[in-house]
Design a protein around this motif. Structure first.
Motif, PDB file in Angstrom:
ATOM      1  N   THR A 285      46.248  38.002  41.692  1.00 47.55           N
ATOM      2  CA  THR A 285      46.656  39.371  41.987  1.00 47.55           C
ATOM      3  C   THR A 285      47.232  40.021  40.734  1.00 47.55           C
ATOM      4  O   THR A 285      47.946  39.379  39.964  1.00 47.55           O
ATOM      5  CB  THR A 285      47.686  39.434  43.140  1.00 47.55           C
ATOM      6  OG1 THR A 285      47.951  40.804  43.439  1.00 47.55           O
ATOM      7  CG2 THR A 285      48.979  38.727  42.788  1.00 47.55           C
ATOM      8  N   ASP A 286      46.888  41.286  40.540  1.00 44.17           N
ATOM      9  CA  ASP A 286      47.426  42.010  39.389  1.00 44.17           C
ATOM     10  C   ASP A 286      48.353  43.145  39.815  1.00 44.17           C
ATOM     11  O   ASP A 286      48.853  43.894  38.989  1.00 44.17           O
ATOM     12  CB  ASP A 286      46.308  42.524  38.482  1.00 44.17           C
ATOM     13  CG  ASP A 286      45.403  43.536  39.161  1.00 44.17           C
ATOM     14  OD1 ASP A 286      45.715  43.997  40.285  1.00 44.17           O
ATOM     15  OD2 ASP A 286      44.369  43.880  38.563  1.00 44.17           O
ATOM     16  N   GLY A 287      48.573  43.300  41.118  1.00 42.93           N
ATOM     17  CA  GLY A 287      49.471  44.332  41.614  1.00 42.93           C
ATOM     18  C   GLY A 287      48.853  45.726  41.646  1.00 42.93           C
ATOM     19  O   GLY A 287      49.470  46.665  42.123  1.00 42.93           O
ATOM     20  N   ARG A 288      47.647  45.861  41.126  1.00 42.16           N
ATOM     21  CA  ARG A 288      46.975  47.168  41.111  1.00 42.16           C
ATOM     22  C   ARG A 288      45.780  47.218  42.059  1.00 42.16           C
ATOM     23  O   ARG A 288      45.319  48.272  42.415  1.00 42.16           O
ATOM     24  CB  ARG A 288      46.507  47.500  39.690  1.00 42.16           C
ATOM     25  CG  ARG A 288      47.652  47.667  38.708  1.00 42.16           C
ATOM     26  CD  ARG A 288      47.166  47.979  37.300  1.00 42.16           C
ATOM     27  NE  ARG A 288      46.353  46.931  36.707  1.00 42.16           N
ATOM     28  CZ  ARG A 288      46.809  45.873  36.039  1.00 42.16           C
ATOM     29  NH1 ARG A 288      48.112  45.691  35.921  1.00 42.16           N
ATOM     30  NH2 ARG A 288      45.989  44.997  35.516  1.00 42.16           N
ATOM     31  N   HIS A 289      45.263  46.074  42.434  1.00 37.74           N
ATOM     32  CA  HIS A 289      44.083  45.996  43.280  1.00 37.74           C
ATOM     33  C   HIS A 289      44.367  45.108  44.482  1.00 37.74           C
ATOM     34  O   HIS A 289      45.162  44.182  44.393  1.00 37.74           O
ATOM     35  CB  HIS A 289      42.904  45.382  42.492  1.00 37.74           C
ATOM     36  CG  HIS A 289      42.541  46.127  41.265  1.00 37.74           C
ATOM     37  ND1 HIS A 289      43.087  45.854  40.030  1.00 37.74           N
ATOM     38  CD2 HIS A 289      41.687  47.163  41.079  1.00 37.74           C
ATOM     39  CE1 HIS A 289      42.577  46.675  39.138  1.00 37.74           C
ATOM     40  NE2 HIS A 289      41.726  47.478  39.743  1.00 37.74           N
ATOM     41  N   ASN A 290      43.705  45.405  45.596  1.00 40.93           N
ATOM     42  CA  ASN A 290      43.777  44.488  46.725  1.00 40.93           C
ATOM     43  C   ASN A 290      43.079  43.207  46.320  1.00 40.93           C
ATOM     44  O   ASN A 290      42.000  43.240  45.737  1.00 40.93           O
ATOM     45  CB  ASN A 290      43.090  45.088  47.952  1.00 40.93           C
ATOM     46  CG  ASN A 290      43.888  46.215  48.550  1.00 40.93           C
ATOM     47  OD1 ASN A 290      45.104  46.240  48.447  1.00 40.93           O
ATOM     48  ND2 ASN A 290      43.209  47.163  49.170  1.00 40.93           N
ATOM     49  N   SER A 291      43.699  42.087  46.604  1.00 39.65           N
ATOM     50  CA  SER A 291      43.143  40.804  46.181  1.00 39.65           C
ATOM     51  C   SER A 291      43.364  39.755  47.251  1.00 39.65           C
ATOM     52  O   SER A 291      44.383  39.754  47.936  1.00 39.65           O
ATOM     53  CB  SER A 291      43.812  40.344  44.881  1.00 39.65           C
ATOM     54  OG  SER A 291      43.401  39.038  44.551  1.00 39.65           O
ATOM     55  N   GLN A 292      42.408  38.850  47.365  1.00 40.22           N
ATOM     56  CA  GLN A 292      42.574  37.700  48.255  1.00 40.22           C
ATOM     57  C   GLN A 292      43.592  36.710  47.676  1.00 40.22           C
ATOM     58  O   GLN A 292      44.183  35.943  48.424  1.00 40.22           O
ATOM     59  CB  GLN A 292      41.229  37.001  48.452  1.00 40.22           C
ATOM     60  CG  GLN A 292      40.193  37.865  49.131  1.00 40.22           C
ATOM     61  CD  GLN A 292      38.842  37.182  49.162  1.00 40.22           C
ATOM     62  OE1 GLN A 292      38.729  36.014  49.543  1.00 40.22           O
ATOM     63  NE2 GLN A 292      37.815  37.903  48.765  1.00 40.22           N
ATOM     64  N   ASN A 293      43.756  36.712  46.367  1.00 37.26           N
ATOM     65  CA  ASN A 293      44.703  35.848  45.649  1.00 37.26           C
ATOM     66  C   ASN A 293      44.634  34.393  46.128  1.00 37.26           C
ATOM     67  O   ASN A 293      45.639  33.773  46.445  1.00 37.26           O
ATOM     68  CB  ASN A 293      46.124  36.398  45.775  1.00 37.26           C
ATOM     69  CG  ASN A 293      47.077  35.776  44.772  1.00 37.26           C
ATOM     70  OD1 ASN A 293      46.671  35.109  43.831  1.00 37.26           O
ATOM     71  ND2 ASN A 293      48.360  35.987  44.967  1.00 37.26           N
ATOM     72  N   ILE A 294      43.441  33.857  46.144  1.00 35.53           N
ATOM     73  CA  ILE A 294      43.217  32.499  46.636  1.00 35.53           C
ATOM     74  C   ILE A 294      43.971  31.456  45.814  1.00 35.53           C
ATOM     75  O   ILE A 294      44.460  30.461  46.347  1.00 35.53           O
ATOM     76  CB  ILE A 294      41.704  32.195  46.702  1.00 35.53           C
ATOM     77  CG1 ILE A 294      41.062  33.100  47.768  1.00 35.53           C
ATOM     78  CG2 ILE A 294      41.433  30.720  46.993  1.00 35.53           C
ATOM     79  CD1 ILE A 294      39.552  33.063  47.809  1.00 35.53           C
ATOM     80  N   CYS A 295      44.098  31.675  44.513  1.00 39.09           N
ATOM     81  CA  CYS A 295      44.820  30.719  43.660  1.00 39.09           C
ATOM     82  C   CYS A 295      46.336  30.939  43.673  1.00 39.09           C
ATOM     83  O   CYS A 295      47.078  30.203  43.024  1.00 39.09           O
ATOM     84  CB  CYS A 295      44.287  30.790  42.228  1.00 39.09           C
ATOM     85  SG  CYS A 295      42.602  30.148  42.074  1.00 39.09           S
ATOM     86  N   ARG A 296      46.789  31.950  44.402  1.00 38.89           N
ATOM     87  CA  ARG A 296      48.224  32.225  44.560  1.00 38.89           C
ATOM     88  C   ARG A 296      48.941  32.353  43.214  1.00 38.89           C
ATOM     89  O   ARG A 296      49.896  31.622  42.925  1.00 38.89           O
ATOM     90  CB  ARG A 296      48.905  31.146  45.401  1.00 38.89           C
ATOM     91  CG  ARG A 296      48.326  30.987  46.771  1.00 38.89           C
ATOM     92  CD  ARG A 296      48.789  32.114  47.672  1.00 38.89           C
ATOM     93  NE  ARG A 296      48.229  31.990  48.992  1.00 38.89           N
ATOM     94  CZ  ARG A 296      47.456  32.921  49.554  1.00 38.89           C
ATOM     95  NH1 ARG A 296      47.139  34.008  48.889  1.00 38.89           N
ATOM     96  NH2 ARG A 296      47.008  32.769  50.760  1.00 38.89           N
ATOM     97  N   ILE A 297      48.485  33.315  42.390  1.00 39.32           N
ATOM     98  CA  ILE A 297      49.047  33.471  41.057  1.00 39.32           C
ATOM     99  C   ILE A 297      48.880  34.910  40.590  1.00 39.32           C
ATOM    100  O   ILE A 297      47.978  35.618  41.029  1.00 39.32           O
ATOM    101  CB  ILE A 297      48.365  32.486  40.076  1.00 39.32           C
ATOM    102  CG1 ILE A 297      49.119  32.427  38.755  1.00 39.32           C
ATOM    103  CG2 ILE A 297      46.898  32.817  39.896  1.00 39.32           C
ATOM    104  CD1 ILE A 297      48.702  31.274  37.866  1.00 39.32           C
TER     105      ILE A 297
END
Length: 144
Positions: free
Chosen positions: A82-94
């Motif tokens: 996740t970069d805080g600017r886009h919706n993300s699944q953030n599978i790696c949790r980072i």
């Protein structure tokens, strides 16, 4: 004089946050982190992926058609972090920014997660386009 010293320290601090590895340095790092034959993917294939994804540059960042990619493994900011600017699944949790520093432990941890998925290495278009043939082992012969 103090200003010059401070400028030097700032320059040094910035320079240490990213790194461009040589092929043999990357080979040794991947081997050290257990990537040899990880999920039946050889070191040559991992090297090929990184070479065509980022040129061994830990600071690699590309924004293409609304899609951000980060780090050595060209990791998607919409899927893996996740970069805080886009919706993300953030599978790696980072946080994606962590893929842009010289600590490649988190990059490799996320790459291992991807390799274990049902799509595996084919998540990476660079792998599919350049690294699916058996030849990549030639990439590291002089490093052994």
């Amino acid at each position: 004089m103090k200003g010059l010293w401070f400028a030097f320290l700032c320059l040094f601090a910035q320079a240490s946050e990213a790194r461009i590895y040589s092929k043999c340095e990357m080979y040794k790092e991947l081997k050290k982190h257990g990537m040899e034959d990880y999920y039946k993917v050889g070191l040559g294939h991992w090297l090929c992926l990184i070479l065509f994804s980022s040129g061994f540059n830990t600071e690699h960042y590309v924004y293409t058609e609304g899609h951000p990619y980060y780090g050595l493994f060209h990791l998607s900011g919409l899927i893996w972090c996740t970069d805080g600017r886009h919706n993300s699944q953030n599978i790696c949790r980072i946080d994606c920014e962590q893929f842009l520093d010289d600590d490649i432990t988190d990059d490799i941890k996320c790459a291992k997660i991807i390799a274990r998925t049902s799509k595996g290495m084919l998540f990476w278009t660079h792998f599919y386009e350049y690294c699916t043939h058996p030849v990549p082992q030639i990439l590291y012969w002089e490093c052994v």
